[in-house]
Design a protein around this motif. Structure first.
Motif, PDB file in Angstrom:
ATOM      1  N   SER A   1     -14.678  -3.920  -7.396  1.00 14.72           N
ATOM      2  CA  SER A   1     -15.787  -3.212  -8.042  1.00 14.72           C
ATOM      3  C   SER A   1     -16.435  -4.055  -9.136  1.00 14.72           C
ATOM      4  O   SER A   1     -17.582  -3.843  -9.485  1.00 14.72           O
ATOM      5  N   MET A   2     -15.682  -5.032  -9.658  1.00 21.08           N
ATOM      6  CA  MET A   2     -16.191  -5.903 -10.726  1.00 21.08           C
ATOM      7  C   MET A   2     -16.551  -7.292 -10.206  1.00 21.08           C
ATOM      8  O   MET A   2     -16.828  -8.197 -10.989  1.00 21.08           O
ATOM      9  N   ASP A   3     -16.505  -7.439  -8.875  1.00 19.08           N
ATOM     10  CA  ASP A   3     -16.821  -8.715  -8.222  1.00 19.08           C
ATOM     11  C   ASP A   3     -15.938  -9.860  -8.736  1.00 19.08           C
ATOM     12  O   ASP A   3     -16.409 -10.948  -9.043  1.00 19.08           O
ATOM     13  N   ILE A   4     -14.633  -9.581  -8.837  1.00 21.13           N
ATOM     14  CA  ILE A   4     -13.652 -10.572  -9.283  1.00 21.13           C
ATOM     15  C   ILE A   4     -12.869 -11.059  -8.074  1.00 21.13           C
ATOM     16  O   ILE A   4     -12.323 -10.259  -7.309  1.00 21.13           O
ATOM     17  N   ASP A   5     -12.827 -12.353  -7.896  1.00 25.41           N
ATOM     18  CA  ASP A   5     -12.054 -12.988  -6.831  1.00 25.41           C
ATOM     19  C   ASP A   5     -10.625 -13.153  -7.350  1.00 25.41           C
ATOM     20  O   ASP A   5     -10.364 -13.964  -8.242  1.00 25.41           O
ATOM     21  N   LEU A   6      -9.699 -12.356  -6.815  1.00 31.83           N
ATOM     22  CA  LEU A   6      -8.323 -12.390  -7.310  1.00 31.83           C
ATOM     23  C   LEU A   6      -7.617 -13.709  -7.017  1.00 31.83           C
ATOM     24  O   LEU A   6      -6.719 -14.095  -7.768  1.00 31.83           O
ATOM     25  N   ALA A   7      -7.997 -14.405  -5.976  1.00 32.60           N
ATOM     26  CA  ALA A   7      -7.392 -15.726  -5.708  1.00 32.60           C
ATOM     27  C   ALA A   7      -7.773 -16.699  -6.819  1.00 32.60           C
ATOM     28  O   ALA A   7      -6.930 -17.459  -7.304  1.00 32.60           O
ATOM     29  N   LYS A   8      -9.032 -16.659  -7.241  1.00 35.05           N
ATOM     30  CA  LYS A   8      -9.462 -17.523  -8.358  1.00 35.05           C
ATOM     31  C   LYS A   8      -8.776 -17.116  -9.653  1.00 35.05           C
ATOM     32  O   LYS A   8      -8.368 -17.960 -10.436  1.00 35.05           O
ATOM     33  N   ALA A   9      -8.657 -15.813  -9.872  1.00 32.34           N
ATOM     34  CA  ALA A   9      -7.973 -15.327 -11.072  1.00 32.34           C
ATOM     35  C   ALA A   9      -6.525 -15.803 -11.073  1.00 32.34           C
ATOM     36  O   ALA A   9      -5.998 -16.235 -12.106  1.00 32.34           O
ATOM     37  N   HIS A  10      -5.887 -15.747  -9.907  1.00 33.95           N
ATOM     38  CA  HIS A  10      -4.499 -16.220  -9.772  1.00 33.95           C
ATOM     39  C   HIS A  10      -4.406 -17.714 -10.078  1.00 33.95           C
ATOM     40  O   HIS A  10      -3.519 -18.151 -10.812  1.00 33.95           O
TER      41      HIS A  10
ATOM     42  N   ASP B   1       0.812   0.596  -4.032  1.00 29.68           N
ATOM     43  CA  ASP B   1      -0.185   1.432  -4.703  1.00 29.68           C
ATOM     44  C   ASP B   1      -0.827   0.698  -5.871  1.00 29.68           C
ATOM     45  O   ASP B   1      -2.043   0.740  -6.062  1.00 29.68           O
ATOM     46  N   VAL B   2      -0.008   0.010  -6.665  1.00 23.66           N
ATOM     47  CA  VAL B   2      -0.523  -0.767  -7.800  1.00 23.66           C
ATOM     48  C   VAL B   2      -1.471  -1.854  -7.297  1.00 23.66           C
ATOM     49  O   VAL B   2      -2.564  -2.047  -7.842  1.00 23.66           O
ATOM     50  N   LEU B   3      -1.059  -2.547  -6.249  1.00 24.29           N
ATOM     51  CA  LEU B   3      -1.891  -3.617  -5.687  1.00 24.29           C
ATOM     52  C   LEU B   3      -3.221  -3.073  -5.175  1.00 24.29           C
ATOM     53  O   LEU B   3      -4.277  -3.662  -5.413  1.00 24.29           O
ATOM     54  N   PHE B   4      -3.189  -1.934  -4.499  1.00 26.82           N
ATOM     55  CA  PHE B   4      -4.412  -1.328  -3.980  1.00 26.82           C
ATOM     56  C   PHE B   4      -5.391  -1.020  -5.106  1.00 26.82           C
ATOM     57  O   PHE B   4      -6.572  -1.355  -5.037  1.00 26.82           O
ATOM     58  N   VAL B   5      -4.908  -0.393  -6.159  1.00 28.40           N
ATOM     59  CA  VAL B   5      -5.795  -0.046  -7.278  1.00 28.40           C
ATOM     60  C   VAL B   5      -6.298  -1.310  -7.967  1.00 28.40           C
ATOM     61  O   VAL B   5      -7.480  -1.403  -8.328  1.00 28.40           O
ATOM     62  N   LEU B   6      -5.441  -2.318  -8.122  1.00 28.83           N
ATOM     63  CA  LEU B   6      -5.871  -3.580  -8.728  1.00 28.83           C
ATOM     64  C   LEU B   6      -6.972  -4.229  -7.893  1.00 28.83           C
ATOM     65  O   LEU B   6      -7.986  -4.703  -8.431  1.00 28.83           O
ATOM     66  N   ILE B   7      -6.810  -4.226  -6.579  1.00 30.88           N
ATOM     67  CA  ILE B   7      -7.832  -4.798  -5.696  1.00 30.88           C
ATOM     68  C   ILE B   7      -9.118  -3.987  -5.781  1.00 30.88           C
ATOM     69  O   ILE B   7     -10.212  -4.564  -5.831  1.00 30.88           O
ATOM     70  N   CYS B   8      -9.008  -2.665  -5.813  1.00 31.44           N
ATOM     71  CA  CYS B   8     -10.211  -1.834  -5.980  1.00 31.44           C
ATOM     72  C   CYS B   8     -10.940  -2.210  -7.262  1.00 31.44           C
ATOM     73  O   CYS B   8     -12.171  -2.368  -7.274  1.00 31.44           O
TER      74      CYS B   8
ATOM     75  N   THR C   1      -4.262 -13.481   3.323  1.00 29.25           N
ATOM     76  CA  THR C   1      -4.693 -14.124   2.089  1.00 29.25           C
ATOM     77  C   THR C   1      -5.189 -13.048   1.128  1.00 29.25           C
ATOM     78  O   THR C   1      -5.464 -11.912   1.532  1.00 29.25           O
ATOM     79  N   MET C   2      -5.330 -13.416  -0.133  1.00 34.34           N
ATOM     80  CA  MET C   2      -5.867 -12.468  -1.099  1.00 34.34           C
ATOM     81  C   MET C   2      -7.286 -12.072  -0.714  1.00 34.34           C
ATOM     82  O   MET C   2      -7.666 -10.899  -0.842  1.00 34.34           O
ATOM     83  N   LYS C   3      -8.048 -13.024  -0.203  1.00 31.98           N
ATOM     84  CA  LYS C   3      -9.418 -12.715   0.235  1.00 31.98           C
ATOM     85  C   LYS C   3      -9.397 -11.659   1.333  1.00 31.98           C
ATOM     86  O   LYS C   3     -10.217 -10.734   1.336  1.00 31.98           O
ATOM     87  N   GLN C   4      -8.462 -11.796   2.272  1.00 31.98           N
ATOM     88  CA  GLN C   4      -8.348 -10.809   3.346  1.00 31.98           C
ATOM     89  C   GLN C   4      -7.938  -9.444   2.803  1.00 31.98           C
ATOM     90  O   GLN C   4      -8.455  -8.419   3.254  1.00 31.98           O
ATOM     91  N   LEU C   5      -7.032  -9.430   1.843  1.00 29.59           N
ATOM     92  CA  LEU C   5      -6.627  -8.163   1.235  1.00 29.59           C
ATOM     93  C   LEU C   5      -7.811  -7.500   0.549  1.00 29.59           C
ATOM     94  O   LEU C   5      -8.032  -6.292   0.705  1.00 29.59           O
TER      95      LEU C   5
END
Length: 112
Positions: A81-90, A70-77, A6-10
């Motif tokens: 760092s900004m406390d953004i939940d990418l699943a919610k953003a999605h 690589d793009v995904l890794f940096v996006l997740i970083c 899941t995105m949370k796991q990533l």
């Protein structure tokens, strides 16, 4: 490695990895520069595969999969760092596209 995370796991995987280093996450502007660099590398791979500019024999054999990773890794970083939940953003962006762009393209079930 599990390819059905899941995105949370990533996001947790990346946080665990970064958390083992004293330096932690880079500052947002540093990550934006890294993102730009990684997008450039992905763009170059797309150009080599689909565009007129083919890879030189002296160039490394990077793949689009690697560059997207690589793009995904940096996006997740950046998100972590900004406390953004990418699943919610999605979910928010999918809702936006589902409502704003619902009639923008021809649906497959409408083609005769």
């Amino acid at each position: 490695m599990n390819s059905e995370k899941t995105m949370k796991q990533l996001q947790q995987d990346v946080d665990t990895y970064i958390g083992q280093f004293e330096e932690g996450y880079f500052q947002p502007m540093e990550m934006m520069a890294r993102m730009t660099e990684e997008l450039g590398e992905l763009s170059r791979e797309v150009m080599h595969q689909y565009g007129p500019k083919k890879k030189k024999s002296s160039e490394a054999a990077n793949s689009m999969e690697e560059e997207m990773g690589d793009v995904l890794f940096v996006l997740i970083c950046m998100a972590n760092s900004m406390d953004i939940d990418l699943a919610k953003a999605h979910d928010r962006v999918m809702e936006k596209f589902s409502s704003r762009d619902k009639d923008r393209w021809t649906r497959k079930d409408e083609v005769k």
